[in-house]
Design an enzyme around this catalytic site. Structure first.
Site, PDB file in Angstrom:
ATOM      1  N   LYS A 129      76.750  15.854 -31.725  1.00 24.50           N
ATOM      2  CA  LYS A 129      75.407  15.599 -32.236  1.00 24.50           C
ATOM      3  C   LYS A 129      75.271  14.105 -32.489  1.00 24.50           C
ATOM      4  CE  LYS A 129      72.422  17.132 -36.103  1.00 24.50           C
ATOM      5  NZ  LYS A 129      72.407  17.918 -37.362  1.00 24.50           N
ATOM      6  N   SER A 135      68.700  21.384 -37.405  1.00 22.34           N
ATOM      7  CA  SER A 135      68.526  20.105 -36.740  1.00 22.34           C
ATOM      8  C   SER A 135      69.477  19.886 -35.579  1.00 22.34           C
ATOM      9  CB  SER A 135      68.709  18.976 -37.754  1.00 22.34           C
ATOM     10  OG  SER A 135      70.045  18.972 -38.230  1.00 22.34           O
ATOM     11  N   SER A 168      71.623  23.763 -40.434  1.00 26.89           N
ATOM     12  CA  SER A 168      71.411  23.033 -39.178  1.00 26.89           C
ATOM     13  C   SER A 168      72.394  23.336 -38.070  1.00 26.89           C
ATOM     14  CB  SER A 168      71.408  21.525 -39.441  1.00 26.89           C
ATOM     15  OG  SER A 168      70.182  21.139 -40.006  1.00 26.89           O
TER      16      SER A 168
END
Lengths: 502, 487
Positions: free
Chosen positions: B81, B156, B180
């Site tokens: 990420k 997210s 997330s």
């Protein structure tokens, strides 16, 4: 380098305060940089005088993802400071974020301690100026509110069209020592800072060089009618970057506040900037501009528990407090105040003194003190070196004092030997041997020189025999000259008297 | 029939790499090819560096050639990420603020993956600074759900979930502050593990909310999750909040720990707002565990209703302070119009941050401000303690808690414009972060419309070995993961 305790200072504003029957109330916030190898929350080194932005890393620059990790050595240092100043050391303290935007801070928050500082209470013992330099002044204990640890910020360098920032200083461990509003004059503030500096240097916590920003002071000043409990409106004075500026700034501010009142004005709560060079101050901001720092516990750092073992370990490292040492020197060694006020403010010097006495014996303490306060300091100053760099060892001075006591050399000769040893590191005994400086007190020579002197000054002999005792001094000069200074004055005196009585 | 290389599990590719049946370069190239084939529709990555990835793969093959294989991750393409720092690679956090930032250092998890020989490939898209539940808050692109390109992958860490689901990596890392990892895992039919707070170093993870953030993995199976966790867990002296605890062999524990387990079903997680199809899938999973001999007990987590508000106070308060460093002074976006220092702050931040980030900074600034701190932040911290206590009480009776991961399957891109409605996405996941517990989402079926559904298991602090074993009981006997997206 050798500051004198209780140095006498002018007290110009007293008259004005007393005339109006007002008194000043002063609280000091002193920031002291802690001398650790690395910064407070990261491994990069700290120090003064490095190229700009070289003492940085992801933590100092607050790069995305960087995290602080507490430097235990900084906590050791503040615990030490707290113990030196008789503070209560909290069992648990924590870290808080003080949020505000300024380019000298990379995170735009400062890691500090808000409601749980590590040190609470305590005091700073001060000595006020004595009536004369050789008389000890009054001592007072100025109570402390707290001491906490935080990180220093970077340094802004303002140009004409741009400002540059150097983050070398950012993250240097910084203690904030907050006094109660308990100081009554600029002189007390001066004495307070002097003690603080001596204490911090003693304990090896900081060098407290104000020029390098290692010690910085803000003063909160208010005035009130004598007898009034409630404090007056306080004004914070900033940028007091020498101990003298602190004294000058406070005196200036008290006068300013008195004159505001005299003119019927109101004192406004504000922060003022004092310019030590021009001796003037100007308003930086008023209370309305005060920040809301939005303090909250730093979630990146765990609270710190200080257990008994930790405290005891640090306590064992604490040196004797300077004023305690001074009192001890006066008692234990029967040293005069003036000598102690030269020896004690310098820990190395006082340690050196005790090292000499340990060899020479306590009976020689006064002589040793005199040698250090007079001859050693003069030689160091002339040679422009520090004590640590000197070739003169405590054993040398002990030996020298012993030689005088044994009557082997005279004090006058001893000065010459001292200078030799100081310069070369050769032992006093070796110097005496090599240069043939030994006093040959019982020699036929001495008696012969005395006879020659008496024979050569009939007038003095007559005056002495007529009862004028001082006339004998005129006979001593030629004897000393003949002995090239080596003769023991006491023996010269005795011999002359014996011969004159014949 | 075995899936093509980019869709195989980490365990499968590791075995083939170890046996020399495939080289890391071949595997990495297959992943790169797959990425090139689908990325224009999935938009999982903010940036990729195939030259760098192939060089890492070649290095892995060389190690293999001389018999110095570093373990099951050696030579396996893993995407991170874009909130996790990789030295000399961009780190945008999905924000215009960091559009041009290249990290000069490695996060601790990055170092650990490099040490394990992983081929670090691709910077996965995410909501800006990990704030969001759909990746729609990314400043650069909105990632699509590979199972329905008109829908969000969750967030997210949506890029990490979608990349894995679309065969653009063999495993990925995300971060989970309020759900997330688990929510996008549920939306994308993959396994998402959020370990106990403190098990994995946060050093090098661009902070959103420091006391809640935790790095975790996306994998195709629970066994893969065990391998990933073993590689990245452990105390780090660069992170004061990382915990000193022995790291067991999680993969071995899967076989050793057989149950039967006592599972708690919190009634508060099965009320209003739960989509019937999600509810039915979870009920089926409960039935499965019961058939396995597990004891199913109803438990109560009475402070559940306060979780969302507690979360949004604590998370935004910390975020308002954490994001203050993005100020236009040093490495961030700086407004071209800035003339004074105030301009540098105001204009750079106005231009550099998106709406959701600004909203949370303002909210966080408010709850910390003088006069409101006690009513909001301090109270939220107290409620947080109660929420944790709820779970610890439940763990007196059960080994783990079982819930849906999300109230609904993936929603349509652009559908949830109301921020408050979006916040409800986290309703089953935020409690785990507030309580600092490990949580895992595993695939548990599909809706009639073909959308993946996730099952959440919540474990006890630092008992990931148990949690993974419980999850594996279901995961190893179901094959939802074999249903690939049609791209």
């Amino acid at each position: 380098m050798f500051h004198i305790m209780g140095y006498s200072l002018p007290a110009t504003h007293y008259s004005l305060l007393q005339k109006m029957n007002y008194e000043a109330v002063i609280g000091l916030e002193v920031h002291v940089q802690v001398k650790t190898a690395s910064k407070i929350f990261t491994r990069v080194g700290q120090g003064y005088g490095f190229d700009e932005n070289t003492l940085t890393d992801p933590v100092v620059l607050a790069l995305p993802g960087a995290l602080p990790v507490m430097n235990k050595a900084a906590l050791d240092a503040i615990i030490k400071a707290g113990l030196m100043l008789d503070c209560e050391i909290a069992e648990v303290c924590k870290w808080d974020r003080k949020n505000y935007f300024y380019p000298d801070s990379t995170k735009n928050y400062q890691i500090s301690q808000f409601d749980q500082p590590i040190c609470n209470g305590g005091y700073v013992e001060i000595e006020l100026p004595g009536e004369a330099r050789n008389i000890m002044g009054e001592h007072k204990k100025i109570p402390l509110t707290r001491i906490h640890l935080e990180e220093d910020v970077g340094k802004l360098n303002h140009g004409t069209n741009e400002s540059l920032v150097d983050y070398n200083r950012a993250g240097t461990p910084l203690m904030e020592i907050v006094s109660d509003p308990a100081l009554q004059s600029a002189e007390e503030a001066y004495a307070y800072l002097t003690t603080l500096r001596t204490t911090m240097v003693y304990a090896g916590i900081s060098d407290c060089d104000m020029e390098k920003g290692q010690m910085r002071c803000d003063a909160n000043i208010s005035i009130r009618p004598v007898g009034q409990e409630e404090l007056g409106v306080k004004v914070e004075l900033k940028n007091l970057n020498s101990i003298s500026y602190v004294r000058d700034g406070i005196n200036h501010e008290i006068k300013r506040q008195m004159s505001v009142l005299k003119k019927g004005g109101i004192i406004v709560q504000e922060t003022r900037d004092f310019d030590g060079i021009t001796g003037t101050s100007q308003s930086l901001r008023t209370k309305e501009d005060a920040h809301d720092y939005r303090y909250f516990p730093d979630p990146d750092l765990m609270p710190v528990r200080v257990d008994r073992e930790w405290k005891e370990r640090i306590a064992a490292e604490c040196p004797e407090r300077p004023f305690d040492k001074q009192r001890r020197f006066m008692e234990e060694y029967d040293l005069p105040y003036t000598i102690t006020s030269v020896l004690v403010p310098d820990r190395d010097l006082s340690d050196w003194f005790e090292a000499v006495v340990a060899i020479a014996g306590k009976a020689q303490a006064q002589a040793v003190g005199n040698w250090i306060a007079n001859d050693l300091l003069r030689e160091l100053s002339a040679a422009q070196i520090e004590l640590a760099d000197s070739k003169l060892m405590p054993a040398h001075l002990a030996e020298l004092v012993g030689l005088i006591k044994a009557g082997t050399i005279t004090k006058q000769i001893a000065r010459e030997v001292f200078a030799e040893t100081f310069g070369s590191g050769e032992t006093p005994t070796a110097v005496v041997e090599r240069k043939g400086l030994k006093d040959d007190t019982n020699s036929y020579e001495l008696e012969q020189w005395c006879r020659d002197a008496i024979a050569g000054n009939e007038k003095a002999r007559e005056q002495f025999l007529a009862g004028k005792d001082g006339a004998i001094n005129a006979l001593k000069g030629p004897v000393m000259k003949a002995s090239r200074g080596k003769a023991n004055p006491k023996l010269v005196d005795e011999t002359l008297r014996r011969l004159l009585a014949e | 029939m075995a899936h093509s290389l980019p869709f195989q599990s980490l365990t499968q590719v590791a075995d083939q790499l170890a046996a020399g049946q495939v080289s890391s370069v071949e595997l990495t190239q297959a992943v790169i090819d797959q990425t090139q084939a689908v990325e224009d529709r999935v938009n999982a990555f903010i940036s990729t560096d195939s030259v760098d990835a192939l060089a890492q793969a070649a290095a892995a093959d060389q190690r293999r050639a001389v018999g110095e294989l570093l373990g099951p991750l050696d030579g396996v393409p893993i995407a991170l990420k874009d909130v996790i720092a990789v030295r000399d690679q961009p780190l945008t956090a999905g924000s215009k603020m960091l559009e041009k930032f290249v990290s000069p250092y490695d996060a601790t998890v990055t170092t650990k993956l490099k040490d394990a020989g992983a081929v670090l490939w691709g910077r996965a898209n995410c909501d800006e600074f990990a704030m969001g539940s759909s990746t729609e808050n990314s400043a650069f692109k909105t990632t699509a759900n590979p199972y329905d390109l008109s829908r969000v992958p969750g967030g997210s860490s949506g890029g990490s979930a979608a990349a894995l689901a679309a065969g653009e990596a063999i495993a990925t890392l995300g971060s989970d502050t309020g759900g997330s990892i688990r929510q996008p895992a549920a939306f994308c039919n993959v396994v998402g593990l959020k370990p106990t707070y403190g098990l994995i170093s946060r050093y090098g993870l661009a902070a959103y909310a420091s006391s809640l953030d935790q790095i975790g993995s996306f994998t195709r199976t629970v066994e893969d999750a065990a391998i990933m966790l073993g590689a990245i867990a452990g105390h780090d002296d660069r992170d004061s909040t990382s915990f000193k605890t022995p790291i067991p062999d999680y993969r071995a524990a899967l076989a050793e720990k057989k149950g039967p387990w006592k599972l708690g079903i919190p009634k508060e997680y099965f009320g209003e707002g739960l989509d019937p199809e999600v509810g039915a899938a979870v009920e089926k999973a409960i039935a499965f565990y019961r058939e396995q001999g597990c004891e199913i007990k109803e438990v109560s987590l009475p402070h559940t209703e306060y979780c969302l508000s507690t979360y949004y106070i604590i998370a935004t308060a910390e975020a308002s302070s954490n994001l203050a460093r993005y100020d236009g002074v040093r490495y961030t976006h700086r407004s071209a119009d800035a003339k004074t220092v105030e301009d540098v702050y105001f204009k750079s931040r106005a231009e550099g941050f998106g709406a959701e980030v600004k909203r949370r900074i303002i909210l966080g600034t408010y709850v910390l401000s003088s006069g409101y701190y006690d009513a909001y932040y301090l109270r939220a911290q107290k409620v947080r303690t109660l929420i944790r206590q709820d779970f610890l009480n439940a763990y007196q009776k059960v080994d783990a808690v079982l819930t849906p991961t999300t109230p609904t399957p993936a929603f349509k891109i652009g559908e949830t414009a109301d921020p408050l409605a979006m916040y409800l996405q986290d309703i089953y996941t935020v409690s785990v972060n507030l309580a600092g517990l490990p949580g895992i989402s595993i695939p548990a079926g599909f809706s009639e419309a073909g959308l993946p559904i996730g099952l959440q298991l919540i474990g006890q602090p630092y008992q990931e070995a148990d949690l993974l074993a419980i999850a594996n009981t279901y995961d190893s006997t179901h094959d939802w993961n074999s249903r690939l997206p049609e791209l």
